[in-house]
Scaffold this active site. Structure first.
Site, mmCIF file in Angstrom:
data_model
loop_
_atom_site.group_PDB
_atom_site.id
_atom_site.type_symbol
_atom_site.label_atom_id
_atom_site.label_comp_id
_atom_site.label_asym_id
_atom_site.label_seq_id
_atom_site.Cartn_x
_atom_site.Cartn_y
_atom_site.Cartn_z
ATOM 1 N N GLU A 78 0.805 -1.216 -0.005
ATOM 2 C CA GLU A 78 0.097 0.013 0.117
ATOM 3 C C GLU A 78 0.949 1.169 -0.052
ATOM 4 O O GLU A 78 1.638 1.652 1.166
ATOM 5 C CB GLU A 78 -0.855 0.011 1.231
ATOM 6 C CG GLU A 78 -1.913 -1.206 1.485
ATOM 7 C CD GLU A 78 -3.121 -1.173 0.402
ATOM 8 O OE1 GLU A 78 -3.009 -0.066 -0.493
ATOM 9 O OE2 GLU A 78 -3.865 -2.025 0.289
ATOM 10 N N CYS A 120 -2.905 8.522 3.158
ATOM 11 C CA CYS A 120 -2.634 7.909 1.985
ATOM 12 C C CYS A 120 -3.610 8.454 0.949
ATOM 13 O O CYS A 120 -3.490 8.906 0.034
ATOM 14 C CB CYS A 120 -2.213 6.484 2.042
ATOM 15 S SG CYS A 120 -3.823 5.641 3.107
HETATM 16 P P1 NAD Z 1 8.554 5.229 4.332
HETATM 17 O O1 NAD Z 1 8.359 4.533 3.212
HETATM 18 O O2 NAD Z 1 9.405 6.308 4.613
HETATM 19 O O3 NAD Z 1 8.311 4.276 5.743
HETATM 20 C C1 NAD Z 1 7.592 3.229 5.929
HETATM 21 C C2 NAD Z 1 8.374 2.414 6.631
HETATM 22 O O4 NAD Z 1 9.226 1.600 6.071
HETATM 23 C C3 NAD Z 1 8.937 2.466 7.916
HETATM 24 O O5 NAD Z 1 8.839 1.621 9.074
HETATM 25 C C4 NAD Z 1 10.550 2.649 7.568
HETATM 26 O O6 NAD Z 1 11.465 2.345 8.778
HETATM 27 C C5 NAD Z 1 10.523 1.248 6.877
HETATM 28 N N1 NAD Z 1 11.520 1.015 5.905
HETATM 29 C C6 NAD Z 1 12.395 2.149 5.217
HETATM 30 N N2 NAD Z 1 13.408 1.457 4.271
HETATM 31 C C7 NAD Z 1 13.105 0.161 4.584
HETATM 32 C C8 NAD Z 1 13.642 -0.767 3.784
HETATM 33 N N3 NAD Z 1 14.654 -0.663 2.900
HETATM 34 N N4 NAD Z 1 13.346 -2.028 3.877
HETATM 35 C C9 NAD Z 1 12.264 -2.121 4.756
HETATM 36 N N5 NAD Z 1 11.438 -1.260 5.570
HETATM 37 C C10 NAD Z 1 12.021 -0.027 5.338
HETATM 38 O O7 NAD Z 1 6.845 5.794 4.552
HETATM 39 P P2 NAD Z 1 6.290 6.914 5.545
HETATM 40 O O8 NAD Z 1 7.033 8.371 5.126
HETATM 41 O O9 NAD Z 1 6.585 6.561 6.952
HETATM 42 O O10 NAD Z 1 4.799 7.126 5.028
HETATM 43 C C11 NAD Z 1 4.379 8.005 4.363
HETATM 44 C C12 NAD Z 1 4.091 7.372 3.006
HETATM 45 O O11 NAD Z 1 3.089 6.052 3.030
HETATM 46 C C13 NAD Z 1 3.152 8.282 1.820
HETATM 47 O O12 NAD Z 1 3.662 8.160 0.550
HETATM 48 C C14 NAD Z 1 1.848 7.735 1.987
HETATM 49 O O13 NAD Z 1 0.882 8.202 0.780
HETATM 50 C C15 NAD Z 1 1.955 6.302 2.163
HETATM 51 N N6 NAD Z 1 0.883 5.627 2.579
HETATM 52 C C16 NAD Z 1 0.117 4.604 1.937
HETATM 53 C C17 NAD Z 1 -1.096 4.118 2.501
HETATM 54 C C18 NAD Z 1 -1.977 3.081 1.584
HETATM 55 O O14 NAD Z 1 -2.538 2.279 2.418
HETATM 56 N N7 NAD Z 1 -1.505 3.098 0.442
HETATM 57 C C19 NAD Z 1 -1.189 4.522 3.847
HETATM 58 C C20 NAD Z 1 -0.585 5.072 4.631
HETATM 59 C C21 NAD Z 1 0.525 5.790 4.055
#
Ligand code: NAD
Length: 468
Positions: A242, A276
């Protein structure tokens, strides 16, 4: 764990820790554990063991325990909401912290209650085949900072219902609330079935490449989603992704601007825009654009923004400085690009918290950065259109497609337009509402796989056909 203090005491770290600060005022919320890749290995070993007896319980017993876990969330709802508000920044009231904890309990219940029957695929003279869903094993749940409690339960609930164990890896920005809600459900669930590893990106990366993990449930940015696809490839993990969105809303000329203004506002500004599937680009027919923008700005001006723990507020700060800078930069680009700032746009940089005022920028060109890039904050661009075909082309002209919306007095016409939009969900006369029984997922680079309902349960199982 009946008060915020006792909840924090229950999750207090015993080893290495770091400070978590309230984004509204910079005050210390609490210390959180800093787990390492070694801790991850121990948690995976415990989960692998616990999963076997958890799976053996069967659907009925697992569902009964999940119902109790939902009761436990409700019994601790207030201290959980107080912690969520302090750590994430979102206000207690409005569709915010208390609402989110209520949603977490509701999704836990729905995942427990949804029936999943064995499917008879064929049963005639040509043969007999049935399909069932078996547990995957250990699932990794990696989540973002915007709706951390609810998204954790969105990932955990279908996983455990299907007989899997889960390792939860919260965002570095919101590990306390995730650790706390897992602590609460673990008052009911057997040890090792759900555990939290509160580490950084390195721990996330180790988790998404670990051979003992059968599936990654990931919610976060598109860039991280792509990294997870790469790191999970060697072990062919199942993935539900997502990812980011940049949802368009198209307002047709037949609407009553005053009647839709409240829903437009919450569609765009829920969780102070850090959602999101929020409305992130608004396309309005030029004949009613003045009225729509005026009514929307009038609603927006009545919505108090401030510290989350003040009961009057319904909008809060950006969760972190990085996100604040993204929003501020995009609004500056919108101003430079000739956008007309109707509301906000002028942050008070002397304040301690990451508050960006509710901002609406009208008369923007479609190619402006505030339109083309996901802002993930309280700054809505409005683009006026003459021709509906042009609006549809603009709406579809990005490489993500999580949600979209069409606003019209004519439901039939709105559905026709909706069917032409490239998005996982298209709402009519609202934006962003989710329901535990309605499948939810993205199109294009917003990800793949579905959450919620029966489809969401199936995504956490390995389908097996018995043919004969
Ligand atoms: P992010 O991608 O920076 O981080 C999300 C998670 O991924 C964190 O727990 C982080 O530690 C982890 N992470 C980072 N690098 C990694 C790697 N290489 N391998 C595994 N895990 C890793 O996202 P964010 O800034 O926390 O969230 C905001 C984004 O999320 C926005 O773009 C938003 O649109 C999206 N979002 C989508 C939904 C949906 O349902 N589609 C819901 C909420 C947020």
């Amino acid at each position: 764990m009946d008060t915020l203090e006792s909840l924090l005491a229950a999750i207090a770290p015993t080893g290495a820790s770091r400070d978590i600060l309230n984004p509204a005022n910079g005050n210390l919320v609490a210390k959180v554990a800093v787990d390492t890749v070694d801790d991850l290995e121990k948690a995976i070993a415990a989960a692998t063991k616990a999963q076997v007896s958890w799976a053996a319980l069967g659907h009925e017993k697992r569902s009964a325990l999940m119902m109790k876990a939902a009761d436990a969330i409700e019994a601790h709802a207030e201290p959980l909401a107080q912690l969520l508000s302090r750590e994430q920044g979102k206000p207690l009231n409005g569709p915010n912290a208390r609402f989110e904890i209520g949603g977490a309990a509701a999704w836990m219940r729905a995942a427990a209650a949804t029936p999943l029957e064995t499917e008879t695929v064929i049963d005639d003279e040509s043969g007999h085949a049935v399909m069932t869903y078996k547990p995957i094993g250990v699932v990794a749940a990696i989540g973002p900072w915007n709706w951390p409690a609810m998204i954790t339960i969105w990932q955990v609930a279908p996983s455990i219902r299907m007989g899997n164990a889960v390792i939860v890896k919260p965002s570095e920005f919101t590990p306390l609330i995730v650790t706390a809600i897992v602590k609460v459900i673990n008052t009911v669930l057997p040890a090792g079935v759900v555990s939290v590893i509160s580490g950084d990106r390195e721990v996330g990366a180790a988790l998404s490449s670990h051979p003992a993990i059968g599936k990654v449930m990931f919610t976060g940015s598109t860039a991280t989603g792509k990294a997870i696809i790469r790191s999970s490839a060697d072990t062919v993990k199942r993935l539900t992704l997502e990812l980011g969105g940049n949802d368009a809303g198209i307002v047709l000329p037949d609407v009553d601007p005053k009647a839709i203004a409240g829903d437009l506002f919450w569609g765009a500004f829920i969780n102070t825009g850090q959602t999101c599937a929020a409305l992130k680009r608004l396309y309005v027919h030029e004949s009613i654009a003045d009225d729509v923008v005026r009514e929307l700005a009038a609603v927006a001006a009545t919505m108090p923004m401030g510290e989350g723990t003040d009961e009057n507020n319904v909008l809060g700060p950006l969760q972190n400085k990085k996100q604040y800078d993204i929003v501020a930069d995009l609004v500056e680009k919108a101003k430079k690009g000739g956008g007309k700032v109707v509301l906000g746009g002028n942050p008070d940089t002397s304040q301690k918290g990451f508050f960006y005022p509710t901002t609406i920028v009208d008369e923007l060109d479609n190619d402006n950065a505030l339109v083309q890039i996901e802002q993930f904050g309280p700054a809505l661009p409005v683009v006026r259109y003459k021709d509906l075909e042009q609006a549809i082309e603009w709406a579809n002209g990005v490489d993500v497609g999580l949600g979209a919306s069409v606003w019209s007095a004519d439901a039939g016409k709105a559905r026709e337009v909706a069917a032409r939009l490239e998005a996982g969900t298209v709402w009519i006369n609202s934006h962003g509402g989710v329901h535990p029984l309605i499948p939810f997922g993205g199109a294009k680079q917003s990800g793949y796989g579905l959450e919620f309902g029966v489809e969401g349960l199936k995504a956490l199982g390995v389908p097996q056909v018995i043919n004969g």
